[in-house]
Scaffold this motif. Structure first.
Motif, PDB file in Angstrom:
ATOM      1  N   HIS A  14      21.487  59.360  23.499  1.00  0.00           N
ATOM      2  CA  HIS A  14      22.915  59.529  23.309  1.00  0.00           C
ATOM      3  C   HIS A  14      23.164  59.492  21.799  1.00  0.00           C
ATOM      4  O   HIS A  14      22.621  58.634  21.102  1.00  0.00           O
ATOM      5  N   VAL A  15      23.981  60.416  21.304  1.00  0.00           N
ATOM      6  CA  VAL A  15      24.239  60.517  19.870  1.00  0.00           C
ATOM      7  C   VAL A  15      25.717  60.239  19.604  1.00  0.00           C
ATOM      8  O   VAL A  15      26.594  60.789  20.283  1.00  0.00           O
ATOM      9  N   LEU A  16      25.985  59.393  18.602  1.00  0.00           N
ATOM     10  CA  LEU A  16      27.353  59.102  18.180  1.00  0.00           C
ATOM     11  C   LEU A  16      27.602  59.690  16.794  1.00  0.00           C
ATOM     12  O   LEU A  16      26.872  59.390  15.847  1.00  0.00           O
ATOM     13  N   ILE A  17      28.616  60.544  16.681  1.00  0.00           N
ATOM     14  CA  ILE A  17      29.075  61.037  15.379  1.00  0.00           C
ATOM     15  C   ILE A  17      30.280  60.172  15.002  1.00  0.00           C
ATOM     16  O   ILE A  17      31.310  60.198  15.674  1.00  0.00           O
ATOM     17  N   LEU A  18      30.153  59.419  13.930  1.00  0.00           N
ATOM     18  CA  LEU A  18      31.170  58.429  13.560  1.00  0.00           C
ATOM     19  C   LEU A  18      31.921  58.897  12.315  1.00  0.00           C
ATOM     20  O   LEU A  18      31.307  59.275  11.314  1.00  0.00           O
ATOM     21  N   ALA A  19      33.257  58.868  12.373  1.00  0.00           N
ATOM     22  CA  ALA A  19      34.070  59.275  11.219  1.00  0.00           C
ATOM     23  C   ALA A  19      35.375  58.479  11.223  1.00  0.00           C
ATOM     24  O   ALA A  19      35.721  57.824  12.203  1.00  0.00           O
ATOM     25  N   GLY A  48      25.860  74.911  21.087  1.00  0.00           N
ATOM     26  CA  GLY A  48      26.316  75.145  22.451  1.00  0.00           C
ATOM     27  C   GLY A  48      26.574  73.863  23.228  1.00  0.00           C
ATOM     28  O   GLY A  48      26.960  73.914  24.399  1.00  0.00           O
ATOM     29  N   LEU A  49      26.397  72.718  22.570  1.00  0.00           N
ATOM     30  CA  LEU A  49      26.605  71.425  23.235  1.00  0.00           C
ATOM     31  C   LEU A  49      28.043  70.957  23.030  1.00  0.00           C
ATOM     32  O   LEU A  49      28.565  71.014  21.914  1.00  0.00           O
ATOM     33  N   LYS A  50      28.665  70.482  24.098  1.00  0.00           N
ATOM     34  CA  LYS A  50      30.009  69.937  24.003  1.00  0.00           C
ATOM     35  C   LYS A  50      29.951  68.431  23.763  1.00  0.00           C
ATOM     36  O   LYS A  50      28.951  67.771  24.070  1.00  0.00           O
ATOM     37  N   CYS A  51      31.029  67.892  23.203  1.00  0.00           N
ATOM     38  CA  CYS A  51      31.075  66.474  22.848  1.00  0.00           C
ATOM     39  C   CYS A  51      32.148  65.741  23.640  1.00  0.00           C
ATOM     40  O   CYS A  51      33.234  66.279  23.894  1.00  0.00           O
ATOM     41  N   SER A  52      31.850  64.511  23.997  1.00  0.00           N
ATOM     42  CA  SER A  52      32.882  63.624  24.506  1.00  0.00           C
ATOM     43  C   SER A  52      33.556  62.947  23.321  1.00  0.00           C
ATOM     44  O   SER A  52      33.067  63.027  22.186  1.00  0.00           O
ATOM     45  N   SER A 109      30.666  60.001  30.846  1.00  0.00           N
ATOM     46  CA  SER A 109      30.714  61.426  30.526  1.00  0.00           C
ATOM     47  C   SER A 109      29.329  62.051  30.728  1.00  0.00           C
ATOM     48  O   SER A 109      28.292  61.400  30.549  1.00  0.00           O
ATOM     49  N   TRP A 110      29.324  63.348  31.061  1.00  0.00           N
ATOM     50  CA  TRP A 110      28.060  64.083  31.170  1.00  0.00           C
ATOM     51  C   TRP A 110      27.496  64.411  29.791  1.00  0.00           C
ATOM     52  O   TRP A 110      26.308  64.669  29.652  1.00  0.00           O
ATOM     53  N   THR A 116      28.765  62.184  21.355  1.00  0.00           N
ATOM     54  CA  THR A 116      30.125  61.634  21.309  1.00  0.00           C
ATOM     55  C   THR A 116      30.623  61.653  19.866  1.00  0.00           C
ATOM     56  O   THR A 116      29.903  61.234  18.956  1.00  0.00           O
ATOM     57  N   VAL A 117      31.835  62.155  19.661  1.00  0.00           N
ATOM     58  CA  VAL A 117      32.476  62.002  18.361  1.00  0.00           C
ATOM     59  C   VAL A 117      33.423  60.811  18.478  1.00  0.00           C
ATOM     60  O   VAL A 117      34.260  60.756  19.380  1.00  0.00           O
ATOM     61  N   GLY A 118      33.255  59.837  17.583  1.00  0.00           N
ATOM     62  CA  GLY A 118      33.977  58.586  17.729  1.00  0.00           C
ATOM     63  C   GLY A 118      34.754  58.175  16.501  1.00  0.00           C
ATOM     64  O   GLY A 118      34.262  58.303  15.364  1.00  0.00           O
TER      65      GLY A 118
END
Length: 530
Positions: free
Chosen positions: A52-57, A75-79, A90-91, A95-97
């Protein structure tokens, strides 16, 4: 999407660092070179490994941009983990957090400590703030990548308290040289703006006091802009909203089509679209447009918010460095700020890693006030000036060394001889680099012929030893050869091949340790057969 060569280099370097056992690493790229594309591809690679990857901003716009770029690139969607939205159940693996949401204990406690295997921090210079650290410490075993535009040395030292190393850096001069960003022309305006009485707040100039000090000059600045900006698409950064609004009125009176945006502007998106479409030719703002806004056609930037923070200065100028059809260069207008605070950022701060070169370049630009100068060419001239100054100082030092009959080469002599300005201007960033050289490093330096007395830290020692080893593999001269031959008047022996130096030393030895009469050390190039 096919990555550009430097983007692929950055991607590989980060993933190699993680494989080697490094947990937390940095990538530094100038604004406009596609940092989001790089971390999108890295995120995709980590998802393929089951993470699982978290993009933190810290701002909603950055999260939206990241999610959009990740989808377009991979082509990957983010939760989303922000406000009422959550990634739980979430599938989607990415994740953008929002750090503001995630740092709350009630929210953070819902996540197991190993939920995210990878965390990517956009605008990583914020990573050492308490909110980010709360989130990062919760997921303490995750691999972490911080991505940021060129930070100043103070930022790097601060980031070095958390990050373990710098995996990859792509510099502004290289990006311009390789055609990925536009050339920059620096123009110093001989209008002396007095901010000598402006105080310091949170480590930088106090915005309120700058605004007050700037007001008397707005008419003169607008007059100067009539000369240089009439055919340019200009963004102006100012210290206060009220100063920005006042300057729009002044510019309008001078015939400019000017607009202003700020955090409270209800029509902000409409104004930005109108500026992009060419309905305005000047856009004023109070530090709003430093992150998360792109308008590639901007070809003039004016910084009327002087700063000591190189990272902030780079972000402001970065609004104009992107390529655009018909755009030849970026005009960066700099004013002669009168201040006793010498850390003030100037155009030289964008491309000079060496502080001496930056000071010389700033002086050269001030001497040519009123003339637009290509920044890369000016940097080369400033570097030559500084090298000459250092060589003069080195000549005196070498004379002293000969009197002392040292058997080891001085580090500065070695650096100048092999023309390694990066070594001469080195500043440690990470904790281990700042420590004193180890006994093993000192022994190795002496064994290789380098005097370790003036090497103050382990980072410089490691860099020197690495350079010596690479030069040996490339068949170039050793420190001992440099000391011997330059001690007899030969120049830049560090640029010679090992065998050339060896043959010359053999001839000198055969001549009773005197230079043969048919060889002039002053003109000898190290290429002739000896």
């Amino acid at each position: 999407m096919t990555l550009r060569p430097y983007q692929e280099e950055a991607r590989k370097s980060v993933e190699d660092k993680w494989l080697e056992g490094t947990k937390r690493t940095l990538v530094v790229l100038p604004t406009g070179t596609g940092k989001t594309v790089i971390f999108a591809k890295i995120a995709e690679d980590m998802v393929k490994q089951g993470n699982h990857v978290l993009i933190l901003a810290h701002r909603g716009e950055l999260l939206e941009q990241a999610a959009d770029k990740i989808y377009k690139t991979t082509g990957l969607k983010c939760s989303v983990e922000k406000a009422e939205e959550t990634c739980m159940d979430s599938w989607f693996r990415i994740t953008v957090g929002s750090v503001q949401s995630l740092q709350r204990e009630t929210r953070l406690s819902r996540f197991p400590a190993d939920f995210f295997g990878t965390i990517i921090i956009d605008e990583a210079h914020h990573a050492i703030s308490p909110g980010y650290q709360t989130v990062l410490q919760h997921f303490k075993d995750a691999h972490v990548l911080g991505v940021t535009a060129t930070p100043d040395r103070g930022d790097m030292r601060n980031l070095g308290e958390y990050f373990d190393n710098l995996a990859y850096e792509y510099t502004l001069p290289r990006a311009i040289k390789e055609g990925y960003l536009c050339p920059i022309k620096a123009l110093t305006i001989p209008l002396k703006l007095d901010i000598s009485q402006v105080g310091i707040q949170s480590g930088d100039f106090a915005a309120g006091e700058i605004g007050t000090a700037l007001d008397p000059y707005l008419e003169q600045i607008a007059t100067e802009m009539e000369t240089y900006c009439k055919d340019r698409k200009t963004v102006v950064f100012l210290p206060l909203i009220k100063t920005s609004q006042k300057f729009v009125e002044v510019l309008t009176a001078h015939g400019f089509r000017a607009a202003e945006v700020n955090g409270g502007s209800e029509d902000r998106s409409e104004i930005l679209k109108a500026f992009d479409a060419g309905e305005y030719d000047v856009l004023c703002n109070s530090m709003l447009l430093t992150e998360g806004w792109d308008c590639p056609s901007v070809d003039c930037v004016i910084v009327l918010r002087p700063t000591k923070e190189r990272g902030l200065f780079c972000q402001m100028v970065g609004r104009g460095t992107r390529l655009s059809p018909g755009k030849k260069d970026l005009l960066l207008i700099d004013f002669l700020w009168l201040t006793d605070k010498h850390e003030l950022c100037h155009p030289a701060s964008l491309i000079c890693e060496d502080n001496d070169v930056a000071q010389q370049l700033t002086k050269n630009l001030e001497d040519k006030a009123g003339v637009a100068v290509d920044l890369e060419e000016a940097e080369k001239m400033a570097t030559e000036d500084v090298i000459q100054q250092r060589e003069n100082a080195l000549a005196k030092k070498l004379a002293e060394m000969r009197r002392r009959k040292k058997k080891l080469v001085d580090p500065l002599q070695y650096e100048m001889s092999i023309q390694a300005e990066d070594l001469a201007g080195y500043t440690p960033a990470f904790g281990w680099q700042m420590a004193p050289p180890s006994d093993k490093q000192i022994q190795q330096l002496e064994k290789r012929g380098i005097c370790p007395d003036e090497i103050e830290n382990a980072g410089k020692a490691a860099l020197l030893l690495d350079r010596i080893e690479k030069r040996q593999l490339a068949g170039l001269t050793t420190p001992k050869q440099i000391r011997f031959l330059e001690g007899r008047g030969f120049k830049h022996v560090g640029t010679w091949e090992f065998d050339t130096a060896r043959k010359l030393i053999d001839r000198i030895a055969a001549n009773g340790w005197r230079v043969p009469f048919d060889i002039n050390p002053e003109t000898f190039e190290g290429k002739a057969n000896v």
